[in-house]
Design an enzyme around this catalytic site. Structure first.
Site, PDB file in Angstrom:
ATOM      1  N   HIS A  12       0.834  -1.213   0.000  1.00  0.00           N
ATOM      2  CA  HIS A  12       0.000   0.000   0.000  1.00  0.00           C
ATOM      3  C   HIS A  12       0.872   1.269   0.000  1.00  0.00           C
ATOM      4  O   HIS A  12       0.499   2.284   0.592  1.00  0.00           O
ATOM      5  CB  HIS A  12      -0.997  -0.033   1.169  1.00  0.00           C
ATOM      6  CG  HIS A  12      -0.370  -0.081   2.533  1.00  0.00           C
ATOM      7  ND1 HIS A  12      -0.890  -0.837   3.569  1.00  0.00           N
ATOM      8  CD2 HIS A  12       0.728   0.531   3.055  1.00  0.00           C
ATOM      9  CE1 HIS A  12      -0.129  -0.674   4.638  1.00  0.00           C
ATOM     10  NE2 HIS A  12       0.852   0.159   4.354  1.00  0.00           N
ATOM     11  N   HIS A  59      -1.201   5.075   9.608  1.00  0.00           N
ATOM     12  CA  HIS A  59       0.191   5.546   9.683  1.00  0.00           C
ATOM     13  C   HIS A  59       0.261   6.911  10.366  1.00  0.00           C
ATOM     14  O   HIS A  59       0.757   7.889   9.799  1.00  0.00           O
ATOM     15  CB  HIS A  59       0.798   5.640   8.287  1.00  0.00           C
ATOM     16  CG  HIS A  59       0.786   4.359   7.508  1.00  0.00           C
ATOM     17  ND1 HIS A  59      -0.347   3.836   6.921  1.00  0.00           N
ATOM     18  CD2 HIS A  59       1.787   3.484   7.215  1.00  0.00           C
ATOM     19  CE1 HIS A  59      -0.043   2.704   6.301  1.00  0.00           C
ATOM     20  NE2 HIS A  59       1.240   2.478   6.465  1.00  0.00           N
ATOM     21  N   HIS A 193      10.546  -3.216   3.528  1.00  0.00           N
ATOM     22  CA  HIS A 193      10.979  -1.815   3.527  1.00  0.00           C
ATOM     23  C   HIS A 193      11.311  -1.370   4.946  1.00  0.00           C
ATOM     24  O   HIS A 193      10.761  -1.879   5.914  1.00  0.00           O
ATOM     25  CB  HIS A 193       9.956  -0.870   2.890  1.00  0.00           C
ATOM     26  CG  HIS A 193       8.614  -0.751   3.572  1.00  0.00           C
ATOM     27  ND1 HIS A 193       7.715  -1.784   3.655  1.00  0.00           N
ATOM     28  CD2 HIS A 193       8.011   0.303   4.172  1.00  0.00           C
ATOM     29  CE1 HIS A 193       6.612  -1.367   4.265  1.00  0.00           C
ATOM     30  NE2 HIS A 193       6.761  -0.103   4.612  1.00  0.00           N
ATOM     31  N   GLU A 240       4.817  -4.953   8.536  1.00  0.00           N
ATOM     32  CA  GLU A 240       3.408  -4.830   8.125  1.00  0.00           C
ATOM     33  C   GLU A 240       2.888  -6.104   7.464  1.00  0.00           C
ATOM     34  O   GLU A 240       1.683  -6.365   7.477  1.00  0.00           O
ATOM     35  CB  GLU A 240       3.259  -3.711   7.074  1.00  0.00           C
ATOM     36  CG  GLU A 240       3.396  -2.310   7.579  1.00  0.00           C
ATOM     37  CD  GLU A 240       3.237  -1.298   6.443  1.00  0.00           C
ATOM     38  OE1 GLU A 240       2.938  -0.151   6.746  1.00  0.00           O
ATOM     39  OE2 GLU A 240       3.415  -1.644   5.259  1.00  0.00           O
TER      40      GLU A 240
END
Ligand code: DHB
Ligand code: FE
Length: 288
Positions: A12, A59, A193, A240
């Site tokens: 996302h 977030h 990431h 995540e």
């Protein structure tokens, strides 16, 4: 009763939204990424789900570090896309499935999951980007949305095995819901990431490709891995990925991989997508 027709997984990354907004879809940098989603878009067009349960993390847009629920469920008529600082985006609000949301919360509590209940909440790129990747830019979204928020930001984050268990409860909620609606479950986030700290910029394409394989064939191993192992393999934010286990836990043990796609890097992230169907279900198109 309602029916689960598929499980979708996708990254996302917010720069995907920026690329769409700036008309960069067909530029050399982005075209190979977006082209990989075309089969996923065709799949949702052909299978016509009515409701999308989207598992994602906020977030710092609707929850900040001062108040973070481990699991939260949206129980609203509508979810507005958050402006994350680049100005309002030209995407419609997401229509809720309030009645199912309450049924889900009730099923969770009965199954000893005790979520935060959100009757009013805005949603960030964690849900905006997956919706655009699968459904494009419609004037109104053709599916209702049920957001499930998972805290993968503020430690202690939940165990991967707990996410997997939550998926089983979600499946129970769908199949005990008195409706003929067709559900898809979207697990979002990742792949590898790390946006901060000593390993900022870390990506791990080998681990990402293994994850895209194992999420279909060996989810029990992924569910048994520690949180620390997720951080080590996928980066601090790549953890995540454990949210895909909620989607996977909702599916049967034996699934068919309809589509998969991997692209690195999208911004600073290994970006991946998968479309799963239960083997026992056969081709959902026939059942439609
Ligand atoms: C970025 C942010 C995310 O939430 C994510 O999942 C991947 C990348 C980013 O800011 O680059
Ligand atoms: Fe994210």
């Amino acid at each position: 009763m309602a029916k689960l027709i598929g499980g979708l997984g996708t990254s996302h990354v917010p720069s995907i939204a920026a690329a769409i907004d700036k008309g960069l879809r067909d530029t050399p940098d982005w075209k190979p990424f977006f082209d990989g989603y075309v089969p996923g878009q065709e799949w949702v067009r052909e299978h016509k789900p009515d409701v999308a349960v989207v598992i994602f993390n906020d977030h710092g847009n609707s929850f900040f570090l001062d108040k973070v629920p481990t699991f939260a469920v949206g129980c609203a008529e509508e979810y507005k896309p958050v402006d994350e600082g680049w100005g309002p985006r030209a995407i419609p609000p997401f229509r809720g499935a309030v009645d199912f949301s309450w049924h889900l919360v009730d099923t969770m509590v009965e199954s000893r999951f005790d979520p935060m209940i959100c009757q009013e909440i805005d949603v960030d790129h964690g849900i905006q980007v997956p919706m655009e990747l699968f459904w494009g830019r419609p004037a109104a979204w053709p599916v209702k949305v049920v957001p499930i928020f998972v805290n993968v930001i503020q430690y202690p984050i939940p165990l991967p095995s707990r996410c997997y268990e939550l998926g089983r409860v979600l499946r129970k909620a769908i199949e005990s819901y008195d409706s003929d609606e067709r559900f898809v479950v979207l697990g979002t986030g990742g792949l590898s990431h790390q946006l901060q700290g000593a390993r900022a910029g870390f990506v791990n394409p080998t681990a990402d490709r293994a994850f895209l394989r194992d999420i279909a064939t060996d989810p029990d191993t992924l569910a048994a891995m520690s949180r620390e192992k997720y951080v080590e393999l996928f980066g601090s934010e790549g953890a995540e990925l454990m949210m895909w286990l909620v989607m996977r836990g909702a599916m049967d043990r034996d699934v068919e991989v309809r589509h998969t796609h991997y692209f690195v890097p999208a911004s600073m992230t290994g970006a991946g997508m998968i479309v799963l169907e239960n083997k026992a279900a056969g081709d959902g198109r026939q059942a439609a």
